[in-house]
Design an enzyme around this catalytic site. Structure first.
Site, short mmCIF file in Angstrom:
data_model
loop_
_atom_site.label_atom_id
_atom_site.label_comp_id
_atom_site.label_asym_id
_atom_site.label_seq_id
_atom_site.Cartn_x
_atom_site.Cartn_y
_atom_site.Cartn_z
N GLY A 14 0.83 -1.20 0.00
CA GLY A 14 0.00 0.00 0.00
C GLY A 14 0.86 1.25 0.00
O GLY A 14 1.88 1.33 0.70
N CYS A 68 -7.05 13.72 0.12
CA CYS A 68 -7.75 14.84 0.75
C CYS A 68 -8.16 15.88 -0.28
O CYS A 68 -9.01 16.74 0.01
CB CYS A 68 -6.87 15.48 1.82
SG CYS A 68 -6.53 14.38 3.21
N SER A 81 2.50 -7.96 15.92
CA SER A 81 2.89 -9.08 16.78
C SER A 81 3.99 -9.93 16.16
O SER A 81 4.59 -10.76 16.85
CB SER A 81 1.66 -9.96 17.06
OG SER A 81 1.03 -10.36 15.85
N PRO A 100 7.69 -9.52 14.73
CA PRO A 100 8.72 -8.47 14.75
C PRO A 100 9.28 -8.08 13.38
O PRO A 100 9.93 -7.05 13.25
CB PRO A 100 9.83 -9.09 15.62
CG PRO A 100 9.58 -10.55 15.62
CD PRO A 100 8.10 -10.72 15.48
N ILE A 130 7.24 -7.57 10.80
CA ILE A 130 6.14 -6.91 10.08
C ILE A 130 5.70 -5.68 10.84
O ILE A 130 5.42 -5.72 12.04
CB ILE A 130 4.95 -7.88 9.89
CG1 ILE A 130 5.40 -9.14 9.15
CG2 ILE A 130 3.82 -7.19 9.13
CD1 ILE A 130 4.30 -10.17 8.96
N ALA A 133 3.08 -2.08 10.66
CA ALA A 133 1.81 -1.62 10.07
C ALA A 133 1.63 -0.14 10.39
O ALA A 133 1.98 0.33 11.49
CB ALA A 133 0.64 -2.43 10.60
N VAL A 134 1.10 0.60 9.41
CA VAL A 134 0.95 2.05 9.55
C VAL A 134 -0.35 2.50 8.87
O VAL A 134 -0.92 1.78 8.06
CB VAL A 134 2.14 2.80 8.91
CG1 VAL A 134 3.45 2.38 9.56
CG2 VAL A 134 2.21 2.57 7.40
#
Length: 551
Positions: free
Chosen positions: A7, A42, A275, A277, A279, A281-282
């Site tokens: 993404g 936006c 959970s 280490p 990987i 996520a943001v």
């Protein structure tokens, strides 16, 4: 080191660019299931409204730019469909050809975003009903408007995107109705602070259906256009309908990979690690800490997503970097009006039983003697224990976001109302006042904290009961001409200009509820009364706040 980013847009693109700036010893690949890896979502309402005329202006970075500037490979139109954590590989599918390939990683960043909510209601898939999430979405809406000569539209959802879409449709000459299930637009804000927004929308010809949910869509007779049915029984004709009722975090990929989920999104630690280490996520799919309340929440805003992407990159590159949480600073424009806020709302503090106090001010955005001063209505929430600022909301035509940004910055450093009182801000007549609205809010709140300024609030008292109470008196300290234009029922008029001479006429044995137009004269009158030995409180925000509270 092989780093894969799932993404793009704000979080994923920021992670890739930041990581490259930290190291040249990594192979970085971004997988984006859509055709655009980094675009200004936006800006979509303003592209639809023809404020932004060129679609290319929305494209922040192209695959070619990522390659030339950062040596980052971008695989657009490619969806990651599974993660094998044991083998440390992902499987990606080209959405145009269906071809699937496996890719190995040393570190993986998930930035899947959030999908628009689409309630399972009758007719929801009819032609002419759109969401507003991507560049192709906005392109399709513009094409529909042109091809069907759209003259009337219904927007379902009164949040940020819904409000912006209403403004832009009206800008294009389209008569627009706004349907919102809650009794107010902009749900993150407190109701009295959005009352000016309701008034501005109505003044621009927008029909407001508040406190009314969506029930169904149907096609008009002859198949030309839509009818939007609401829960209250309204049937709203439309050539176009926009569903902007919120988003749902895209957590399915993480869930199928066995990563831990929170109650609202993907669970991460302060380093943006999941959970697993390897990987991270943001972005909008991640559950984060509300910096003010300490609660886990979703805050789908571009600013936090960008910071999270940078923090994930730092940690992948070996730098220990943490995300402190978000205070949800936000702003929206509505027909020349600006509504902005930061931190917790009063609704949130009440829901979580967090102790708070509040004050209202109504001050000019620059010196009143300089032409063009516009009023800012500002609400400040703070801790009764130490004056620590918990939240701020403001609405007005000029200078609103500047003041909220200042308060937000103080909050990030644990600032108190005493800090706002002492804040040294730029001043010239055309920009502000020697006592800036931020200072004024801090002064009022500091006086409350010191016990010099006892206050009451319009929404906290049964005013008809006060008016009928022989042990209480409502005192209006405005001038008679102001009172003639509207006053609180049961109030007696003692103008501040002559109050000192008439103090003896006010009873010593009654509680005096004092108000003026915006609060300043009420404060001065309250001090006079207190120093004269009387029991007096100032009603914060004065008659202007009374009107906004719709009492």
């Amino acid at each position: 080191m092989k780093v894969l980013v799932v993404g793009g847009v704000a979080g994923g693109a920021s992670a890739a660019a930041r990581l490259r700036r930290l190291t040249e010893a990594a192979e970085i690949t971004i997988f984006e299931r859509g055709p655009y890896v980094s675009f200004a979502n936006c800006g979509l309402p303003y592209f639809i409204g023809d404020i932004i005329e060129e679609e290319s202006k929305l494209l922040v970075a192209t695959p070619a730019k990522f390659k030339k500037w950062f040596n980052v490979d971008v695989q657009d139109n490619t969806e990651v469909i599974s993660i094998d954590r044991k083998a440390k590989t992902i499987t990606a599918r080209n959405v145009l050809t269906g071809e699937q390939r496996s890719h190995a990683y040393d570190a993986l960043v998930l930035s899947p975003g959030a999908a628009p909510l689409k309630p399972p209601l009758p007719g929801v898939d009819l032609p002419g009903i759109f969401s507003v999430k991507t560049v192709p979405d906005s392109r399709a809406i513009k094409a529909w408007i042109a091809e069907h000569s759209v003259k009337q539209a219904v927007v379902v959802g009164g949040g940020f995107i819904g409000i912006e879409m209403v403004e832009n449709l009206v800008h294009r000459g389209i008569k627009t109705t706004l349907v919102e299930m809650l009794p107010q637009v902009m749900p993150p804000f407190d109701p009295e602070m959005v009352e000016p927004v309701h008034e501005r929308l109505a003044a621009k010809g927008v029909e407001l259906c508040l406190g009314d949910g969506l029930k169904a869509f149907e096609q008009q007779a002859g198949g030309n256009g839509l009818v939007v049915h609401t829960a209250s029984g309204k049937a709203l004709p439309a050539d176009l309908a926009l569903l902007v009722v919120g988003v749902r975090p895209e957590t399915s990929l993480a869930k199928e990979a066995g990563l831990t989920l929170g109650q609202r999104g993907i669970a991460v630690d302060a380093h943006m690690r999941t959970s697993d280490p390897s990987i991270y996520a943001v972005g909008d799919a991640v559950e984060i800490k509300d910096w003010v309340t300490g609660q886990q929440t979703l805050i789908p805003l571009a600013g936090p997503a960008n910071r999270q992407g940078r923090i994930a990159a730092d940690n992948i590159a070996g730098r220990s970097s943490t995300f402190r949480g978000s205070q949800g600073s936000s702003v929206v424009g509505i027909f020349g009006l600006t509504l902005a806020g930061t931190g917790a709302s009063e609704k949130t503090l009440k829901r979580l039983s967090i102790p708070y106090r509040k004050v209202y001010i109504h001050a000019g955005h620059h010196a009143g003697y300089y032409p063009g001063a516009k009023t800012i209505d500002l609400k400040l929430l703070f801790s009764p224990e130490d004056g620590k600022v918990l939240g701020c909301q403001a609405v007005g035509e000029e200078g609103v976001e500047k003041r909220v940004d200042v308060v937000a910055a103080f909050m990030q450093k644990g600032g108190t109302v005493f800090d706002l009182e002492e804040a040294e801000l730029c001043y010239a007549p055309q920009y502000g006042s020697a006592k800036d609205p931020v200072n004024l809010a801090g002064m009022v709140a500091s006086n409350v904290m010191r016990g010099d300024h006892p206050v009451e609030h319009w929404d906290a008292v049964d005013w008809p009961a006060v008016a009928a109470d022989p042990s209480a008196l409502i005192v209006d300290v405005r001038e008679p001409g102001e009172v003639a234009r509207g006053a609180v029922e049961g109030a007696v008029n003692f103008p501040l200009s002559s109050l000192r001479e008439k103090l003896h006429e006010l009873p010593q044995d009654k509680k005096l509820y004092v108000y003026c137009q915006v609060g300043l004269r009420g404060y001065n009158a309250t001090r006079q009364l207190l120093l004269a030995g009387k029991d007096a409180v100032n009603v914060s925000g004065g008659f202007r706040s009374w009107q906004q509270a719709k009492l």
